[in-house]
Design an enzyme around this catalytic site. Structure first.
Site, PDB file in Angstrom:
ATOM      1  N   ASN A 217       1.039   1.274   4.322  1.00  0.00           N
ATOM      2  CA  ASN A 217       0.978   2.690   3.958  1.00  0.00           C
ATOM      3  C   ASN A 217      -0.367   3.270   4.396  1.00  0.00           C
ATOM      4  OD1 ASN A 217      -1.000   2.382   1.701  1.00  0.00           O
ATOM      5  ND2 ASN A 217       0.642   1.067   0.919  1.00  0.00           N
ATOM      6  N   LYS A 296       8.054 -13.324  17.314  1.00  0.00           N
ATOM      7  CA  LYS A 296       8.142 -11.874  17.502  1.00  0.00           C
ATOM      8  C   LYS A 296       9.615 -11.445  17.608  1.00  0.00           C
ATOM      9  CE  LYS A 296       6.495  -8.204  20.429  1.00  0.00           C
ATOM     10  NZ  LYS A 296       6.492  -7.867  21.821  1.00  0.00           N
ATOM     11  N   PHE A 333      -3.306   3.964 -11.095  1.00  0.00           N
ATOM     12  CA  PHE A 333      -3.141   5.255 -10.445  1.00  0.00           C
ATOM     13  C   PHE A 333      -1.653   5.509 -10.279  1.00  0.00           C
ATOM     14  CE2 PHE A 333      -6.961   7.417  -8.786  1.00  0.00           C
ATOM     15  CZ  PHE A 333      -7.912   6.608  -9.373  1.00  0.00           C
ATOM     16  N   LYS A 347       4.803   5.200 -16.303  1.00  0.00           N
ATOM     17  CA  LYS A 347       4.016   4.047 -15.822  1.00  0.00           C
ATOM     18  C   LYS A 347       3.074   3.547 -16.909  1.00  0.00           C
ATOM     19  CE  LYS A 347       4.456   4.838 -10.969  1.00  0.00           C
ATOM     20  NZ  LYS A 347       4.175   5.648  -9.834  1.00  0.00           N
TER      21      LYS A 347
HETATM   22  O1  PMT Z   1      -6.988   4.746  -0.461  1.00  0.00           O
HETATM   23  P1  PMT Z   1      -7.102   6.251  -0.314  1.00  0.00           P
HETATM   24  O2  PMT Z   1      -6.771   6.706   1.073  1.00  0.00           O
HETATM   25  O3  PMT Z   1      -8.432   6.759  -0.779  1.00  0.00           O
HETATM   26  O4  PMT Z   1      -5.984   6.920  -1.247  1.00  0.00           O
HETATM   27  C1  PMT Z   1      -6.072   6.797  -2.631  1.00  0.00           C
HETATM   28  C2  PMT Z   1      -4.698   6.544  -3.237  1.00  0.00           C
HETATM   29  C3  PMT Z   1      -3.813   7.762  -3.031  1.00  0.00           C
HETATM   30  C4  PMT Z   1      -4.036   5.304  -2.613  1.00  0.00           C
HETATM   31  C5  PMT Z   1      -4.970   6.294  -4.760  1.00  0.00           C
HETATM   32  O5  PMT Z   1      -5.555   7.439  -5.323  1.00  0.00           O
HETATM   33  C6  PMT Z   1      -3.671   5.975  -5.512  1.00  0.00           C
HETATM   34  O6  PMT Z   1      -2.974   6.851  -5.978  1.00  0.00           O
HETATM   35  N1  PMT Z   1      -3.376   4.649  -5.642  1.00  0.00           N
HETATM   36  C7  PMT Z   1      -2.120   4.156  -6.215  1.00  0.00           C
HETATM   37  C8  PMT Z   1      -1.064   4.269  -5.185  1.00  0.00           C
HETATM   38  C9  PMT Z   1       0.234   3.677  -5.671  1.00  0.00           C
HETATM   39  O7  PMT Z   1       0.653   2.682  -5.180  1.00  0.00           O
HETATM   40  O8  PMT Z   1       0.757   4.315  -6.682  1.00  0.00           O
HETATM   41  P2  PMT Z   1       2.144   3.846  -7.383  1.00  0.00           P
HETATM   42  O9  PMT Z   1       2.501   5.056  -8.165  1.00  0.00           O
HETATM   43  O10 PMT Z   1       3.099   3.336  -6.390  1.00  0.00           O
HETATM   44  O11 PMT Z   1       1.701   2.661  -8.302  1.00  0.00           O
HETATM   45  C10 PMT Z   1       1.251   2.860  -9.635  1.00  0.00           C
HETATM   46  C11 PMT Z   1       0.232   1.828  -9.995  1.00  0.00           C
HETATM   47  O12 PMT Z   1       0.784   0.542  -9.952  1.00  0.00           O
HETATM   48  C12 PMT Z   1      -0.986   1.802  -9.094  1.00  0.00           C
HETATM   49  O13 PMT Z   1      -2.115   1.580  -9.914  1.00  0.00           O
HETATM   50  C13 PMT Z   1      -0.718   0.615  -8.199  1.00  0.00           C
HETATM   51  O14 PMT Z   1      -1.945  -0.001  -7.768  1.00  0.00           O
HETATM   52  C14 PMT Z   1       0.073  -0.300  -9.111  1.00  0.00           C
HETATM   53  N2  PMT Z   1       1.005  -1.167  -8.429  1.00  0.00           N
HETATM   54  C15 PMT Z   1       2.045  -0.660  -7.734  1.00  0.00           C
HETATM   55  C16 PMT Z   1       2.929  -1.532  -7.130  1.00  0.00           C
HETATM   56  C17 PMT Z   1       2.725  -2.905  -7.265  1.00  0.00           C
HETATM   57  N3  PMT Z   1       3.542  -3.766  -6.687  1.00  0.00           N
HETATM   58  N4  PMT Z   1       1.697  -3.380  -7.963  1.00  0.00           N
HETATM   59  C18 PMT Z   1       0.831  -2.540  -8.550  1.00  0.00           C
HETATM   60  O15 PMT Z   1      -0.133  -2.951  -9.198  1.00  0.00           O
END
Ligand code: PMT
Length: 408
Positions: A217, A296, A333, A347
């Site tokens: 991503n 590949k 986040f 969440k």
């Molecule tokens: O890196 P930058 O370019 O500065 O951008 C910042 C950001 C947009 C990436 C950051 O601010 C952000 O929002 N990070 C979380 C992105 C995300 O994956 O969000 P989510 O809504 O899909 O996940 C929610 C939370 O679960 C997040 O804390 C994520 O780290 C966590 N997660 C998600 C999936 C997973 N398999 N394991 C996790 O721990």
């Protein structure tokens, strides 16, 4: 950075630490700042206006309704003609008034009327400092962008020992310099997180499909690195577990690189025993290829279409939230393109987190791979708090300050 010529209002309120304001004034004058002292009535019980006048070389402003100066609107002219306001010492009473927007003396009126940055150096008895009313006021002011300098801990004039002593003038000067230099990454509350162990994830994960291709991503890691930097600046011991990004790790931070979600999970689970705080900023891929081709993938073999079978990755934030080794504060986040509040609150519960920082990533100028962001903080208690659009560096400080307040 030279502070020469900077116009500074030095507010002094009624506390025993008022004598240290004279020392701060001398330090500011040594830097060739143009300092105007503003004293409350209560301050005059502790230090005379004459002392401050002699040191600043200017009359001390004390009267809200001066008939001669500035047509009687001295608070407006003083507020407009300043580069920074510092209040040292700031009593619990003045802090409470500022939080409430009360403008019942010249100093509080200037605070309400100015657009300049404001530094507050609290000074009060330990119990007054620890009182939840004061803590709540400080938290709110920090959220509004005030820089809270100190307080320090130690022996107090009242005979108590603990937090509440005004910071030393040299430390307040450092904070003033950091603001005037515009260095958003400068330590904002040094020492606030000393003794705290923080584990922070940042950046994307990459999920291989074959030896040369992967799913990923647009996360740049900027948000997570800014948070790691802010936490380290505040004195935390920081472990930063990062997906592949092109950023230098902040000074003093231990970096553990991780490419895939599985690698990131292992690094996180190995790091959280003994941690006080976990902040999941990484954009962890929700899915990975069920099978990674050892060679590949060839167009000649698959023709015009190809199917990829994906399998779900472990949710690292949820694993940490439900772990027996759960840190005291678990923060995540939420990157959403709509329904931010509903998804963030979901969440918060599903992952057993204490706080979710939501960002709306449908706006291309914030969120993924941008220098700025805009965050809404959800704790499930009270109204969500908005951290308005700002640089990721500034928001890193705001996020970490918010967490530091939660730890108290
Ligand atoms: O890196 P930058 O370019 O500065 O951008 C910042 C950001 C947009 C990436 C950051 O601010 C952000 O929002 N990070 C979380 C992105 C995300 O994956 O969000 P989510 O809504 O899909 O996940 C929610 C939370 O679960 C997040 O804390 C994520 O780290 C966590 N997660 C998600 C999936 C997973 N398999 N394991 C996790 O721990």
């Amino acid at each position: 950075m030279s502070m020469s010529g900077k116009r500074i209002i030095l507010g002094i309120t009624g506390g025993i630490a008022a004598y240290k304001a004279a020392m701060l004034l001398r330090l500011l004058k040594k830097e060739n700042c143009d300092v105007t002292a503003v004293m409350t009535k209560a301050a005059e019980n502790f230090i005379t206006p004459l002392t401050m006048q002699a040191l600043s070389g200017k009359p001390v402003l004390r009267d809200m309704f001066s008939a001669v100066a500035d047509n009687g609107i001295v608070h407006i002219s003083a507020a407009a003609q300043t580069d920074l306001v510092v209040i040292a010492p700031a009593t619990a009473n003045t802090i409470a008034k500022i939080r409430a927007g009360i403008a019942d003396n010249l100093l509080t009126s200037i605070v309400l009327a100015t657009e300049a940055p404001i530094v507050i150096a609290p000074a009060m008895n330990r119990v007054m400092w620890e009182n939840s009313a004061t803590q709540d006021n400080i938290k709110t002011l920090r959220g509004r962008g005030f820089l809270i300098s100190g307080p320090a801990s130690g022996f107090q004039a009242c005979g108590d020992t603990g937090a509440g002593r005004m910071s030393e003038p040299e430390d307040i000067l450092k904070d003033i310099r950091s603001i005037l230099s515009g260095d958003a990454s400068a330590p904002k509350n040094p020492g606030k997180l000393s003794g705290i162990k923080a584990v922070i994830t940042a950046g994307p994960t990459i999920e291989p499909l074959d030896p040369v291709r992967y799913l990923s991503n647009r996360s740049s890691g900027k948000m997570g690195y800014a948070i790691a930097r802010a936490a380290a600046d505040m004195g935390a011991q920081v472990t930063l577990i990062s997906g592949p990004v092109s950023l230098e790790p902040p000074p003093g931070v231990s970096l553990i690189p991780a490419e895939t979600a599985l690698e990131m999970r292992d690094a996180v689970m190995n790091s959280i025993p003994g941690a006080d705080v976990f902040i999941g900023t990484a954009a962890v891929a929700d899915y990975r290829a069920k099978e990674i081709s050892p060679v590949k993938i060839k167009k000649s073999v698959h023709g015009g279409e190809i199917s990829l079978l994906l399998t779900e990755n472990p949710d690292i934030l949820s694993l940490v939230g439900h772990s027996p080794e759960r840190p005291r504060i678990v923060a995540g986040f939420a990157a959403e393109t709509g329904n931010l509040e509903a998804y963030a609150l979901k969440k918060l519960t599903a992952k057993n987190a204490d706080v979710i920082f939501g960002n709306d990533v449908s706006d291309k100028t914030i969120g993924f791979n941008s220098d700025e962001n805009e965050i809404t903080v959800f704790t499930g208690k009270g109204k969500p708090v908005r951290l308005p659009r700002a640089s990721k560096k500034d928001l890193g400080n705001a996020v970490v300050s918010f967490i530091a307040d939660m730890l108290q």
